[in-house]
Enzyme design. Structure first.
Site, mmCIF file in Angstrom:
data_model
loop_
_atom_site.group_PDB
_atom_site.id
_atom_site.type_symbol
_atom_site.label_atom_id
_atom_site.label_comp_id
_atom_site.label_asym_id
_atom_site.label_seq_id
_atom_site.Cartn_x
_atom_site.Cartn_y
_atom_site.Cartn_z
ATOM 1 N N GLY A 43 39.222 21.543 -16.690
ATOM 2 C CA GLY A 43 38.887 22.872 -16.827
ATOM 3 C C GLY A 43 37.342 23.169 -16.800
ATOM 4 N N CYS A 44 36.803 24.054 -17.419
ATOM 5 C CA CYS A 44 35.252 24.327 -17.105
ATOM 6 C C CYS A 44 34.615 22.894 -17.183
ATOM 7 C CB CYS A 44 35.119 25.195 -18.396
ATOM 8 S SG CYS A 44 33.040 25.627 -18.296
#
Length: 212
Positions: A43-44
């Site tokens: 993810g981020c």
């Protein structure tokens, strides 16, 4: 939760709107003699640096892009979801001080491996979870760790995290590097609003990777 997710989205959008140098990115430097490299997508990438960077034996953690088909992509290109890249981190480490197995353990407890093409409030293939292995030994260890987690009964849904051969890793723009330190307040607001730590605690309890 919808309100918090909206806040996180607004922070991300506001960040993207800030003028940045969006020139094509260079390939990240590789390990020096005696060092090895691990590459994870969770993810981020702002949120994937902290769990690793202060581990003994870790020399550096670089945020970047990998697994796509566009050469030297910019953040704006990757964010569009059209390049095939995942936001990822490249970890340079000393295997005499920290093992790949330990890095895998930290990785699994830093992500939700049951959600395809998203992590927490961030949606899109660029936020998928993935382990990009460097060599047959890493592949074997990564697949073994995924199987062990699946059999443990900790997770209540199938693991969708891909394990695939590493490809070119492009270093993200400078303003992304160590973002959790450079813009601590904004980062903490985003992380909390995105529900990352709440979800990790729900999945793993006390074994969840510490928040950073």
């Amino acid at each position: 939760m919808k309100i918090l997710a909206a806040v996180a989205a607004l922070i991300a959008v506001a960040f993207i709107a800030i003028p940045h140098n969006s020139s094509a990115q260079a390939e990240a430097p590789g390990p020096k003699d005696g060092q090895q490299v691990a590459t994870f997508a969770g993810g981020c990438f702002w949120c994937m640096v902290g769990p690793f960077v202060e581990q003994p034996g870790v020399a550096s953690v670089i945020s970047g892009y990998t697994g796509g088909h566009v050469k030297h992509p910019s953040y704006e290109q990757v964010s569009s979801g059209d390049t095939g890249h995942a936001e990822a981190v490249q970890i340079i480490y000393d295997p005499k001080k920290i093992t790949y197995e330990k890095l895998l353990d930290i990785y699994w407890h830093s992500v939700d491996p049951t959600t395809p093409k998203r992590q927490f409030c961030d949606s899109g293939d660029q936020y998928r979870t993935a382990i990009f292995y460097h060599g047959d030994e890493q592949k074997k260890l990564a697949e073994g760790s995924r199987e062990a987690l699946a059999k443990s009964g900790v997770l209540k849904a199938p693991i969708v995290t891909e394990i695939t051969a590493a490809s070119t890793f492009y270093e993200a723009e400078d303003y992304h590097q160590d973002y959790f330190r450079k813009r601590d307040i904004q980062y903490q607001i985003y992380r909390r609003a995105c529900g990352r730590d709440a979800r990790l605690k729900q999945l793993y309890g006390d074994k969840a990777a510490p928040a950073h």
